[in-house]
Design a protein around this motif. Sequence first.
Motif, PDB file in Angstrom:
ATOM      1  N   SER A  69       0.840  -1.201   0.000  1.00  0.00           N
ATOM      2  CA  SER A  69       0.000   0.000   0.000  1.00  0.00           C
ATOM      3  C   SER A  69       0.873   1.248   0.000  1.00  0.00           C
ATOM      4  N   TRP A  70       0.284   2.371  -0.380  1.00  0.00           N
ATOM      5  CA  TRP A  70       1.021   3.624  -0.374  1.00  0.00           C
ATOM      6  C   TRP A  70       0.057   4.792  -0.195  1.00  0.00           C
ATOM      7  N   VAL A  71       0.612   5.898   0.286  1.00  0.00           N
ATOM      8  CA  VAL A  71      -0.188   7.087   0.538  1.00  0.00           C
ATOM      9  C   VAL A  71       0.651   8.322   0.259  1.00  0.00           C
ATOM     10  N   VAL A  72       0.011   9.342  -0.291  1.00  0.00           N
ATOM     11  CA  VAL A  72       0.659  10.640  -0.493  1.00  0.00           C
ATOM     12  C   VAL A  72       0.110  11.589   0.557  1.00  0.00           C
ATOM     13  N   LEU A  73       0.997  12.133   1.364  1.00  0.00           N
ATOM     14  CA  LEU A  73       0.618  13.051   2.423  1.00  0.00           C
ATOM     15  C   LEU A  73       1.029  14.462   2.047  1.00  0.00           C
ATOM     16  N   SER A  74       0.355  15.421   2.636  1.00  0.00           N
ATOM     17  CA  SER A  74       0.658  16.819   2.358  1.00  0.00           C
ATOM     18  C   SER A  74       0.618  17.627   3.640  1.00  0.00           C
ATOM     19  N   ALA A  75       1.593  18.511   3.782  1.00  0.00           N
ATOM     20  CA  ALA A  75       1.536  19.489   4.866  1.00  0.00           C
ATOM     21  C   ALA A  75       0.593  20.603   4.427  1.00  0.00           C
ATOM     22  N   TRP A  76      -0.267  21.047   5.320  1.00  0.00           N
ATOM     23  CA  TRP A  76      -1.249  22.066   4.929  1.00  0.00           C
ATOM     24  C   TRP A  76      -0.630  23.458   5.016  1.00  0.00           C
ATOM     25  N   PRO A  77      -1.258  24.454   4.417  1.00  0.00           N
ATOM     26  CA  PRO A  77      -0.741  25.830   4.461  1.00  0.00           C
ATOM     27  C   PRO A  77      -0.583  26.291   5.900  1.00  0.00           C
ATOM     28  N   PRO A  78       0.380  27.180   6.192  1.00  0.00           N
ATOM     29  CA  PRO A  78       1.246  27.841   5.210  1.00  0.00           C
ATOM     30  C   PRO A  78       2.490  27.040   4.833  1.00  0.00           C
ATOM     31  N   ASN A  79       2.538  25.764   5.171  1.00  0.00           N
ATOM     32  CA  ASN A  79       3.707  24.954   4.846  1.00  0.00           C
ATOM     33  C   ASN A  79       3.595  24.415   3.425  1.00  0.00           C
ATOM     34  N   ILE A  80       3.626  25.296   2.428  1.00  0.00           N
ATOM     35  CA  ILE A  80       3.467  24.857   1.050  1.00  0.00           C
ATOM     36  C   ILE A  80       4.809  24.581   0.384  1.00  0.00           C
ATOM     37  N   GLY A  81       5.900  24.851   1.088  1.00  0.00           N
ATOM     38  CA  GLY A  81       7.215  24.554   0.553  1.00  0.00           C
ATOM     39  C   GLY A  81       7.588  23.101   0.780  1.00  0.00           C
ATOM     40  N   SER A  82       8.776  22.735   0.334  1.00  0.00           N
ATOM     41  CA  SER A  82       9.199  21.335   0.366  1.00  0.00           C
ATOM     42  C   SER A  82      10.005  20.963   1.605  1.00  0.00           C
ATOM     43  N   TRP A  83      10.253  21.894   2.495  1.00  0.00           N
ATOM     44  CA  TRP A  83      11.180  21.663   3.607  1.00  0.00           C
ATOM     45  C   TRP A  83      10.770  20.487   4.471  1.00  0.00           C
ATOM     46  N   HIS A  84       9.504  20.427   4.891  1.00  0.00           N
ATOM     47  CA  HIS A  84       9.059  19.354   5.780  1.00  0.00           C
ATOM     48  C   HIS A  84       9.162  17.984   5.099  1.00  0.00           C
ATOM     49  N   ALA A  85       8.767  17.925   3.836  1.00  0.00           N
ATOM     50  CA  ALA A  85       8.855  16.654   3.113  1.00  0.00           C
ATOM     51  C   ALA A  85      10.300  16.178   3.035  1.00  0.00           C
ATOM     52  N   LYS A  86      11.219  17.079   2.802  1.00  0.00           N
ATOM     53  CA  LYS A  86      12.633  16.720   2.731  1.00  0.00           C
ATOM     54  C   LYS A  86      13.126  16.179   4.062  1.00  0.00           C
ATOM     55  N   GLN A  87      12.678  16.777   5.161  1.00  0.00           N
ATOM     56  CA  GLN A  87      13.124  16.320   6.476  1.00  0.00           C
ATOM     57  C   GLN A  87      12.656  14.892   6.748  1.00  0.00           C
ATOM     58  N   ILE A  88      11.433  14.575   6.383  1.00  0.00           N
ATOM     59  CA  ILE A  88      10.911  13.221   6.595  1.00  0.00           C
ATOM     60  C   ILE A  88      11.675  12.216   5.750  1.00  0.00           C
ATOM     61  N   VAL A  89      11.876  12.521   4.474  1.00  0.00           N
ATOM     62  CA  VAL A  89      12.594  11.606   3.575  1.00  0.00           C
ATOM     63  C   VAL A  89      14.018  11.379   4.079  1.00  0.00           C
ATOM     64  N   ASP A  90      14.685  12.442   4.469  1.00  0.00           N
ATOM     65  CA  ASP A  90      16.069  12.311   4.957  1.00  0.00           C
ATOM     66  C   ASP A  90      16.136  11.486   6.230  1.00  0.00           C
ATOM     67  N   ALA A  91      15.174  11.689   7.127  1.00  0.00           N
ATOM     68  CA  ALA A  91      15.180  10.951   8.398  1.00  0.00           C
ATOM     69  C   ALA A  91      14.939   9.464   8.168  1.00  0.00           C
ATOM     70  N   LEU A  92      14.051   9.117   7.244  1.00  0.00           N
ATOM     71  CA  LEU A  92      13.789   7.713   6.958  1.00  0.00           C
ATOM     72  C   LEU A  92      14.961   7.042   6.248  1.00  0.00           C
ATOM     73  N   ALA A  93      15.825   7.834   5.623  1.00  0.00           N
ATOM     74  CA  ALA A  93      16.977   7.280   4.907  1.00  0.00           C
ATOM     75  C   ALA A  93      18.160   7.020   5.842  1.00  0.00           C
TER      76      ALA A  93
END
Length: 210
Positions: free
Chosen positions: A185-209
């Motif tokens: 299974s898979w899911v696409v998550l989104s941070a809601w406004p005002p976090n419309i930039g990519s910073w949070h997504a990058k932090q999650i990906v980096d931490a899981l790596a």
Amino acid sequence: MPLLNAFKIHGDAAQRALQNQETLLALSPATVAYGVTRGSRGAEPDADRVHDKLGEVAGRAGAAVKRAEGRSRPRRGVVRALLAPFALFGAGPAGPRDFPESWFGGRTCEGRGGSAARAVQQSTKEVRESYLAVSDRRLLLLGQRESGGPMSVLWTASRDAVAMARRRPRLLARARLEIRFTDGSWVVLSAWPPNIGSWHAKQIVDALAR
């Protein structure tokens, strides 16, 4: 850096929700991204509604969606199509028809009932605010039932349950993140406004790596 850094603002509250000797590595506001969340292979359908976050983005336009609830299907279709680009920056489940969700958001959740992705999807509906957290041991979904209230663990899985994590920006919505699980299974998550930039997504990906 984001306009609002979730780790700095809510990091202490998130850390308190973790187990003893467990370290928080990354934290991001997260809910299922706007798009088609009902699918084939036995996936459970979502209700036909617009997520509350749409009102934060579209303002009066969000109220127009609610007023359109009792109107004819053609009128509702026009309203939904006009608001779709706004909803893309927040989140909201697809209705029984795939347009306009499929055009603007694409497919954002896939998996059978009881799968990890469906569990994440359901858990985001149970609280006012939800956050995706990565610790040195687990992937977690944390929730606050009221603003500023204590965080609790809504869902959790071991790091081994995550097959892959990557950013999934779409159009101007940069805060989208895809998590694929070992159960398929898979899911696409989104941070809601005002976090419309990519910073949070990058932090999650980096931490899981790590």
